[in-house]
Write a protein that holds these residues in place. Structure first.
Motif, PDB file in Angstrom:
ATOM      1  N   SER A 106      49.414  45.752  46.720  1.00 10.79           N
ATOM      2  CA  SER A 106      48.586  46.320  45.644  1.00 10.79           C
ATOM      3  C   SER A 106      49.440  46.844  44.499  1.00 10.79           C
ATOM      4  N   MET A 107      48.950  46.631  43.292  1.00  6.41           N
ATOM      5  CA  MET A 107      49.636  47.138  42.093  1.00  6.41           C
ATOM      6  C   MET A 107      49.044  48.490  41.680  1.00  6.41           C
ATOM      7  N   VAL A 108      48.016  48.955  42.399  1.00 10.85           N
ATOM      8  CA  VAL A 108      47.330  50.179  41.969  1.00 10.85           C
ATOM      9  C   VAL A 108      47.208  51.197  43.107  1.00 10.85           C
ATOM     10  N   ILE A 165      58.601  37.940  36.962  1.00 14.94           N
ATOM     11  CA  ILE A 165      58.597  38.987  35.911  1.00 14.94           C
ATOM     12  C   ILE A 165      58.391  40.381  36.529  1.00 14.94           C
ATOM     13  N   SER A 166      57.426  40.510  37.442  1.00 16.95           N
ATOM     14  CA  SER A 166      57.174  41.838  38.042  1.00 16.95           C
ATOM     15  C   SER A 166      58.413  42.357  38.754  1.00 16.95           C
ATOM     16  N   GLU A 167      59.047  41.450  39.489  1.00 19.35           N
ATOM     17  CA  GLU A 167      60.241  41.844  40.242  1.00 19.35           C
ATOM     18  C   GLU A 167      61.343  42.302  39.277  1.00 19.35           C
ATOM     19  N   ALA A 202      54.800  51.765  32.676  1.00 21.61           N
ATOM     20  CA  ALA A 202      53.374  52.045  32.879  1.00 21.61           C
ATOM     21  C   ALA A 202      52.653  50.706  32.797  1.00 21.61           C
ATOM     22  N   LYS A 203      51.945  50.358  33.872  1.00 16.13           N
ATOM     23  CA  LYS A 203      51.330  49.035  33.944  1.00 16.13           C
ATOM     24  C   LYS A 203      49.878  49.093  33.515  1.00 16.13           C
ATOM     25  N   HIS A 204      49.490  48.136  32.708  1.00 20.27           N
ATOM     26  CA  HIS A 204      48.099  48.077  32.256  1.00 20.27           C
ATOM     27  C   HIS A 204      47.598  46.652  32.382  1.00 20.27           C
ATOM     28  N   ALA A 217      54.223  42.578  27.291  1.00 22.94           N
ATOM     29  CA  ALA A 217      52.870  42.108  27.647  1.00 22.94           C
ATOM     30  C   ALA A 217      52.941  40.626  27.969  1.00 22.94           C
ATOM     31  N   PHE A 218      52.516  40.277  29.156  1.00 22.12           N
ATOM     32  CA  PHE A 218      52.635  38.883  29.589  1.00 22.12           C
ATOM     33  C   PHE A 218      51.443  38.510  30.464  1.00 22.12           C
ATOM     34  N   GLY A 219      51.295  37.223  30.693  1.00 25.39           N
ATOM     35  CA  GLY A 219      50.331  36.806  31.705  1.00 25.39           C
ATOM     36  C   GLY A 219      49.316  35.793  31.254  1.00 25.39           C
ATOM     37  N   HIS A 220      48.068  36.109  31.638  1.00 27.18           N
ATOM     38  CA  HIS A 220      47.037  35.077  31.702  1.00 27.18           C
ATOM     39  C   HIS A 220      46.238  35.022  30.395  1.00 27.18           C
ATOM     40  N   LEU A 221      46.898  34.580  29.336  1.00 29.63           N
ATOM     41  CA  LEU A 221      46.260  34.588  28.019  1.00 29.63           C
ATOM     42  C   LEU A 221      44.955  33.786  28.025  1.00 29.63           C
ATOM     43  N   VAL A 236      46.106  40.167  29.974  1.00 31.28           N
ATOM     44  CA  VAL A 236      47.567  40.293  30.026  1.00 31.28           C
ATOM     45  C   VAL A 236      47.942  41.579  30.752  1.00 31.28           C
ATOM     46  N   HIS A 237      49.170  41.580  31.231  1.00 29.43           N
ATOM     47  CA  HIS A 237      49.735  42.789  31.839  1.00 29.43           C
ATOM     48  C   HIS A 237      50.498  43.490  30.728  1.00 29.43           C
ATOM     49  N   PHE A 238      49.833  44.445  30.135  1.00 31.89           N
ATOM     50  CA  PHE A 238      50.351  45.125  28.954  1.00 31.89           C
ATOM     51  C   PHE A 238      51.221  46.288  29.444  1.00 31.89           C
ATOM     52  N   ASN A 239      52.406  45.921  29.916  1.00 31.20           N
ATOM     53  CA  ASN A 239      53.249  46.931  30.553  1.00 31.20           C
ATOM     54  C   ASN A 239      54.156  47.596  29.518  1.00 31.20           C
ATOM     55  N   VAL A 240      54.344  48.888  29.705  1.00 44.32           N
ATOM     56  CA  VAL A 240      55.130  49.644  28.734  1.00 44.32           C
ATOM     57  C   VAL A 240      56.334  50.247  29.451  1.00 44.32           C
ATOM     58  N   ALA A 255      41.606  44.120  34.949  1.00 41.27           N
ATOM     59  CA  ALA A 255      41.139  42.730  34.894  1.00 41.27           C
ATOM     60  C   ALA A 255      41.240  42.050  36.245  1.00 41.27           C
ATOM     61  N   GLU A 256      42.363  42.284  36.965  1.00 40.89           N
ATOM     62  CA  GLU A 256      42.531  41.549  38.224  1.00 40.89           C
ATOM     63  C   GLU A 256      43.221  42.344  39.317  1.00 40.89           C
ATOM     64  N   HIS A 257      43.721  43.539  39.037  1.00 37.48           N
ATOM     65  CA  HIS A 257      44.439  44.291  40.077  1.00 37.48           C
ATOM     66  C   HIS A 257      43.562  45.321  40.777  1.00 37.48           C
ATOM     67  N   GLY A 258      42.408  45.599  40.238  1.00 40.39           N
ATOM     68  CA  GLY A 258      41.548  46.616  40.846  1.00 40.39           C
ATOM     69  C   GLY A 258      41.826  48.005  40.285  1.00 40.39           C
TER      70      GLY A 258
HETATM   71  C1  2HG Z   1      51.315  38.772  37.569  1.00 35.25           C
HETATM   72  O1  2HG Z   1      50.507  38.213  36.833  1.00 35.25           O
HETATM   73  C2  2HG Z   1      50.845  39.866  38.464  1.00 35.25           C
HETATM   74  O2  2HG Z   1      52.511  38.435  37.632  1.00 35.25           O
HETATM   75  C3  2HG Z   1      51.659  41.148  38.331  1.00 35.25           C
HETATM   76  O3  2HG Z   1      49.499  40.105  38.287  1.00 35.25           O
HETATM   77  C4  2HG Z   1      51.616  41.776  36.990  1.00 35.25           C
HETATM   78  O4  2HG Z   1      53.506  43.181  37.441  1.00 35.25           O
HETATM   79  C5  2HG Z   1      52.480  43.026  36.805  1.00 35.25           C
HETATM   80  O5  2HG Z   1      52.094  43.864  35.967  1.00 35.25           O
END
Ligand code: 2HG
Ligand code: ZN
Length: 489
Positions: free
Chosen positions: A77-79, A337-339, A348-350, A381-385, A390-394, A429-432
């Motif tokens: 879980s991311m949350v 990317i997350s790793e 801070a993950k959004h 900010a990356f991901g599922h455009l 997106v994962h708008f991480n700061v 959007a997708e992490h809960g």
């Molecule tokens: C991804 O799309 C995952 O790689 C993780 O949902 C996103 O680390 C993240 O913020």
């Protein structure tokens, strides 16, 4: 929450036997912390039932005693959704021993999997039958079906196949009073009232324990092409998506946005990765196009569409993988990317969504606002455009430690969520929601949504034993509070 009564623990140990019950701190330890290391909880025992009947007995005993259960699958879980709180009052219910693929029917295109089946194991089993389960994500080697169902997981193929919600035909679940709901039957039509399967999907274990799911399969990949395009802006990425849709239609399964900042982190922290284009570009997109028929490779149409995108200036450069190994290498740049971010330091993950059309402008203006208001922070900010997610991480300013989350990090999160809400979007959007976003959901969701969620929770779990303190804002404002007394006080 006080400790679970010793009598309950004895009965659980008797019912589950030594393989299914442990109170050894060494066995428990790895499951008390979330993947990101942000939450650390306490629990006196790890319950690992092997059958739905055992889950049912565990839940009934815990409901009778009013003792909460925190269900856990792969603990990805991311949350903080699968981590118990620090009171030590809850028990961890691991579904990992329920890992049987009960059936895989290639004619019906259905697999019935127990909750503890690891996603990658299902991928392999489906492939052996010429089929695939079209949901994939970076944690596929540890994420389990129960967790994916319970969080309505998304991933990198949502563009074409939707989230878990559209891939689950039915579920089997133990409800909070211990009764077993069997909704696995693959009926195309069924109007016997409320759709309990859909209610349990994305409920984060707050309404019951998903013990198995029947999942939709599609034909295996016959041929695929993976490409990496370099672009000047996020809005060019959206133009590219529309260009590809017009040129080659729905063979495009994945369309993942990677800013240069994220790629740089991967190249720095993940061994064996290398720059995919000769010159770095501000933005990148990973594209996968798939055909179920080996002889009908989407390579030529994708190549042509990318060539015309290059000619009209939508993209600046492109690399097309010429082997499976190269395709995997490109995917690795996206999936790690997350790793890489975890190695980099606190962020801070959004996990946010707005409409697909809004996303490029939203990302640009929100990033500018965050970085201006909080000097030293960096938006990645990356991901599922293509899904408007997106994962708008700061990233925290250099040198910040974990305490940053409690101070400035929290303010950053409130700003990002305010901007998303003002844009009509979603803070999850997708992490809960888990425990990480419960406060923000309570602050920002409309009262009608919250009241309905609370009423459903109260109706099915009046004892509040199912994953308390997650997802559902507490009625009395005391997250996770529990009136001990239970089912038959
Ligand atoms: C991804 O799309 C995952 O790689 C993780 O949902 C996103 O680390 C993240 O913020
Ligand atoms: Zn994602």
């Amino acid at each position: 929450m006080s400790s679970p009564p010793p009598e309950l623990l004895r009965r659980l140990a008797d019912r589950l036997g030594p393989k299914g019950y442990s109170d050894d701190p060494a066995d428990l330890d790895p499951w008390l912390t979330d993947w990101r290391g942000r939450y650390r909880g306490k629990a006196e025992a790890l319950l690992s039932p092997a059958t739905a009947e055992e889950v049912s007995d565990v839940v009934r005993l815990c409901a009778e005693a009013g003792v909460p259960l925190v269900p856990q699958g792969g603990n990805t879980s991311m949350v903080g959704g699968a981590t118990p709180d620090s009171s030590g009052g809850a028990l961890i219910l691991s579904l990992r021993r329920m890992n049987v693929i009960r059936s895989l029917d290639r004619e019906a295109n259905l697999a019935v999997c127990e909750a503890g089946v690891v996603l990658e194991t299902l991928h392999q089993a489906a492939l052996a039958e010429g089929r695939r389960f079209p949901l994939s994500l970076a944690a596929k080697g540890s994420a389990t079906i129960g967790g994916l169902v319970s969080t309505n997981a998304g991933g990198t193929q949502v563009l074409r196949f939707g989230t878990m919600r559209s891939l689950v035909q039915g579920v089997e679940a133990v409800l909070p009073d211990g009764s077993l709901f069997n909704g696995l039957s693959p009926l195309k039509k069924d109007n016997r009232g409320y759709n309990l399967t859909q209610l349990l999907i994305g409920a984060e274990g707050t309404l019951g324990i998903v013990t198995a799911a029947s999942l939709k399969l599609v034909p295996a990949i016959g041929s695929r092409v993976v490409a990496w395009a370099g672009l000047a802006s996020a809005s060019d990425a959206l133009r590219l998506l529309r260009h590809l849709e017009a040129a080659i239609g729905d063979v495009v399964e994945s369309f993942e946005l990677v800013p240069r900042t994220a790629l740089d982190l991967v190249l720095r922290h993940v061994p064996g990765t290398r720059q995919p284009l000769s010159e770095p570009t501000p933005w990148n997109v990973l594209i996968e196009a798939v055909s179920p028929i080996a002889a009908e490779s989407p390579e030529k149409p994708l190549y042509e569409a990318l060539r015309s995108a290059l000619e009209i200036g939508i993209i600046q450069d492109v690399a097309i993988a010429s082997s499976e190994a190269q395709a995997d290498d490109l995917w690795r740049l996206r999936e790690t990317i997350s790793e890489a971010e975890r190695h980099h330091g606190p962020a801070a993950k959004h996990d946010i969504s707005v409409t697909v059309e809004q996303m490029p402008a939203f990302m640009t203006s929100a990033a500018a606002e965050v970085e201006e208001r909080f000097p030293g922070t960096q938006v990645i900010a990356f991901g599922h455009l293509g899904d408007g997610n997106v994962h708008f991480n700061v990233a925290a300013p250099p040198g910040a430690g974990p305490e940053w989350f409690e101070g400035e990090g929290g303010q950053v999160t409130m700003l990002v969520h305010d901007l998303v809400t003002a844009a009509g979007g979603s803070i999850s959007a997708e992490h809960g929601i888990g425990q990480m976003k419960l406060g923000e959901l309570t602050r920002l969701a409309d009262p009608a949504r919250i009241a309905a969620m609370q009423a459903i929770k109260q109706g099915l779990d009046p004892w509040n034993i199912m994953n308390p303190g997650k997802l559902v804002p507490p009625v009395d404002g005391a997250a996770g509070s529990l009136a001990r007394g239970g089912l038959n006080p």
